[in-house]
Motif scaffolding. Structure first.
Motif, PDB file in Angstrom:
ATOM      1  N   GLU A 111      -4.404  -0.346  -3.483  1.00 39.95           N
ATOM      2  CA  GLU A 111      -5.113   0.900  -3.155  1.00 39.95           C
ATOM      3  C   GLU A 111      -5.890   0.711  -1.859  1.00 39.95           C
ATOM      4  O   GLU A 111      -6.676  -0.229  -1.722  1.00 39.95           O
ATOM      5  CB  GLU A 111      -6.071   1.295  -4.275  1.00 39.95           C
ATOM      6  CG  GLU A 111      -6.773   2.626  -4.001  1.00 39.95           C
ATOM      7  CD  GLU A 111      -7.609   3.092  -5.179  1.00 39.95           C
ATOM      8  OE1 GLU A 111      -8.280   4.130  -5.055  1.00 39.95           O
ATOM      9  OE2 GLU A 111      -7.586   2.417  -6.234  1.00 39.95           O
ATOM     10  N   PRO A 112      -5.670   1.604  -0.893  1.00 34.97           N
ATOM     11  CA  PRO A 112      -6.388   1.487   0.381  1.00 34.97           C
ATOM     12  C   PRO A 112      -7.890   1.621   0.223  1.00 34.97           C
ATOM     13  O   PRO A 112      -8.396   2.224  -0.735  1.00 34.97           O
ATOM     14  CB  PRO A 112      -5.818   2.652   1.209  1.00 34.97           C
ATOM     15  CG  PRO A 112      -4.495   2.952   0.584  1.00 34.97           C
ATOM     16  CD  PRO A 112      -4.679   2.678  -0.891  1.00 34.97           C
ATOM     17  N   THR A 113      -8.605   1.047   1.181  1.00 38.89           N
ATOM     18  CA  THR A 113     -10.058   1.169   1.224  1.00 38.89           C
ATOM     19  C   THR A 113     -10.469   2.490   1.839  1.00 38.89           C
ATOM     20  O   THR A 113     -11.459   3.108   1.423  1.00 38.89           O
ATOM     21  CB  THR A 113     -10.652   0.004   2.035  1.00 38.89           C
ATOM     22  OG1 THR A 113     -10.146  -1.234   1.521  1.00 38.89           O
ATOM     23  CG2 THR A 113     -12.164   0.005   1.974  1.00 38.89           C
ATOM     24  N   ALA A 114      -9.734   2.926   2.849  1.00 38.65           N
ATOM     25  CA  ALA A 114     -10.021   4.191   3.527  1.00 38.65           C
ATOM     26  C   ALA A 114      -8.741   4.676   4.182  1.00 38.65           C
ATOM     27  O   ALA A 114      -7.763   3.941   4.311  1.00 38.65           O
ATOM     28  CB  ALA A 114     -11.123   4.010   4.568  1.00 38.65           C
ATOM     29  N   GLY A 115      -8.762   5.937   4.615  1.00 39.03           N
ATOM     30  CA  GLY A 115      -7.584   6.534   5.211  1.00 39.03           C
ATOM     31  C   GLY A 115      -6.760   7.282   4.176  1.00 39.03           C
ATOM     32  O   GLY A 115      -7.188   7.460   3.023  1.00 39.03           O
ATOM     33  N   ALA A 140       0.836  -1.205   0.000  1.00 36.08           N
ATOM     34  CA  ALA A 140       0.000   0.000   0.000  1.00 36.08           C
ATOM     35  C   ALA A 140       0.872   1.258   0.000  1.00 36.08           C
ATOM     36  O   ALA A 140       0.546   2.252  -0.660  1.00 36.08           O
ATOM     37  CB  ALA A 140      -0.927  -0.002   1.211  1.00 36.08           C
ATOM     38  N   MET A 141       1.990   1.210   0.722  1.00 37.30           N
ATOM     39  CA  MET A 141       2.865   2.383   0.791  1.00 37.30           C
ATOM     40  C   MET A 141       3.438   2.748  -0.569  1.00 37.30           C
ATOM     41  O   MET A 141       3.652   3.931  -0.862  1.00 37.30           O
ATOM     42  CB  MET A 141       3.991   2.134   1.800  1.00 37.30           C
ATOM     43  CG  MET A 141       3.512   2.083   3.244  1.00 37.30           C
ATOM     44  SD  MET A 141       4.828   1.649   4.416  1.00 37.30           S
ATOM     45  CE  MET A 141       5.832   3.153   4.379  1.00 37.30           C
ATOM     46  N   VAL A 142       3.702   1.751  -1.407  1.00 36.34           N
ATOM     47  CA  VAL A 142       4.217   2.040  -2.753  1.00 36.34           C
ATOM     48  C   VAL A 142       3.101   1.958  -3.798  1.00 36.34           C
ATOM     49  O   VAL A 142       3.361   1.878  -4.999  1.00 36.34           O
ATOM     50  CB  VAL A 142       5.383   1.104  -3.120  1.00 36.34           C
ATOM     51  CG1 VAL A 142       6.560   1.371  -2.211  1.00 36.34           C
ATOM     52  CG2 VAL A 142       4.989  -0.363  -3.078  1.00 36.34           C
ATOM     53  N   HIS A 191      -5.378   7.634  -3.548  1.00 33.16           N
ATOM     54  CA  HIS A 191      -6.249   7.168  -4.625  1.00 33.16           C
ATOM     55  C   HIS A 191      -5.832   7.728  -5.984  1.00 33.16           C
ATOM     56  O   HIS A 191      -6.675   7.838  -6.880  1.00 33.16           O
ATOM     57  CB  HIS A 191      -7.704   7.548  -4.314  1.00 33.16           C
ATOM     58  CG  HIS A 191      -8.232   6.973  -3.039  1.00 33.16           C
ATOM     59  ND1 HIS A 191      -8.389   5.626  -2.835  1.00 33.16           N
ATOM     60  CD2 HIS A 191      -8.610   7.581  -1.881  1.00 33.16           C
ATOM     61  CE1 HIS A 191      -8.861   5.398  -1.624  1.00 33.16           C
ATOM     62  NE2 HIS A 191      -8.999   6.562  -1.017  1.00 33.16           N
ATOM     63  N   LEU A 192      -4.555   8.044  -6.152  1.00 35.41           N
ATOM     64  CA  LEU A 192      -4.101   8.536  -7.442  1.00 35.41           C
ATOM     65  C   LEU A 192      -4.252   7.457  -8.507  1.00 35.41           C
ATOM     66  O   LEU A 192      -4.039   6.265  -8.247  1.00 35.41           O
ATOM     67  CB  LEU A 192      -2.629   8.960  -7.370  1.00 35.41           C
ATOM     68  CG  LEU A 192      -2.281  10.238  -6.611  1.00 35.41           C
ATOM     69  CD1 LEU A 192      -0.795  10.526  -6.734  1.00 35.41           C
ATOM     70  CD2 LEU A 192      -3.092  11.425  -7.120  1.00 35.41           C
ATOM     71  N   THR A 193      -4.625   7.863  -9.708  1.00 37.84           N
ATOM     72  CA  THR A 193      -4.690   6.930 -10.827  1.00 37.84           C
ATOM     73  C   THR A 193      -3.275   6.507 -11.213  1.00 37.84           C
ATOM     74  O   THR A 193      -2.285   7.150 -10.833  1.00 37.84           O
ATOM     75  CB  THR A 193      -5.369   7.584 -12.034  1.00 37.84           C
ATOM     76  OG1 THR A 193      -4.541   8.671 -12.491  1.00 37.84           O
ATOM     77  CG2 THR A 193      -6.752   8.111 -11.675  1.00 37.84           C
TER      78      THR A 193
END
Length: 266
Positions: free
Chosen positions: A67-71, A61-63, A82-84
């Motif tokens: 994609e995270p669900t929330a936060g 997730a850090m890299v 949430h960048l494309t």
């Protein structure tokens, strides 16, 4: 020191494919549950926990391989949660990953020089050959290794190629996921010493995922301990090993033999 990463109330769930119905979507399982921490520039962070604790999911997730669900994930002040993929592309050079098994992450049909040069070409660097040889120099591999194939190298040498590929881009951050778990003790020590030197020489920030507490103790300045997707310990390495606050951390320390790291890694 300024923070390279700020992780704020991070949640991530993934489909549980073991329970997928014949029709419709699979139910989701929560992997990360409200994680919050910071990672200062120049620090070596150890991420440790048992199988299924979420440590590799956090790293990915850090890299932004997940994609995270929330936060929120802030990288050098920029929200990348949430960048494309198109928006992430210019940032990919700045965070790199070294994988656990170099035989599966290095293309067996390509020579070492091609493997290191490929991301340089992808990101539009000039003087690619010179940068490739410079990366080999930094990881202590002879330049003639550029003509070899991965199967012609030892496990430690292959892992050095993975490190060279990552540092060739001069990233700000490297995620190393269980990268010494398949090496003998001597090769482990060499790779750890190499990483420690590169952090200082190149001004890197490093997150090091491992289940081996002796490795974490040897390399890392700060430790996150994960249990079932939650942070149960977030403290300097000396505090985690000398005065752990969480019962789970104490269980980890009690369960895994920890020989004197000064003798092992000397």
């Amino acid at each position: 020191m300024a923070d390279l990463y700020q992780i704020k109330d991070l949640y991530l769930s993934l489909p549980d494919m073991t329970r997928k119905p014949l029709l419709g979507a699979a139910p989701r399982i929560d992997i990360l549950k409200g994680l919050s921490f910071t990672l200062p520039k120049g620090e070596i962070l150890g991420i440790v926990g048992g199988s299924g604790s979420g440590k590799s999911t956090l790293g990915r997730a850090m890299v932004r391989l997940l994609e995270p669900t929330a936060g929120r994930i802030l990288f050098d002040g920029q929200d990348i949660t949430h960048l494309t993929e198109d928006a992430l592309r210019p940032l990919r050079r700045r965070f790199q990953m070294i994988f656990q098994d170099p035989m599966s992450s290095l293309n067996p049909r390509h020579r070492v020089g091609q493997i290191i040069a490929a991301p340089l070409h992808l990101h539009g660097f000039d003087a690619v050959e010179a940068k490739m040889f410079d990366a080999l120099d930094h990881v202590g591999l002879p330049r003639h290794f550029a003509a070899r194939f991965p199967h012609e190298l030892s496990g430690g040498q292959r892992q050095r190629v993975g490190i060279a590929r990552a540092i060739a881009l001069r990233p700000d951050f490297i995620l190393a996921d269980e990268i010494v778990s398949g090496l003998d003790v001597s090769s482990q020590a060499q790779v750890l010493n190499l990483l420690e030197g590169l952090v200082k020489e190149l001004g890197l920030t490093l997150a090091f995922i491992s289940h081996d507490l002796s490795v974490i103790r040897r390399l890392c300045s700060h430790v996150l301990v994960l249990y079932q997707g939650e942070i149960v310990e977030n403290a300097p390495t000396t505090q985690v090993f000398n005065a752990p606050k969480a019962a789970y951390t104490r269980d980890l320390l009690d369960a895994i033999p920890l020989p004197d790291p000064d003798q092992i890694w000397a």
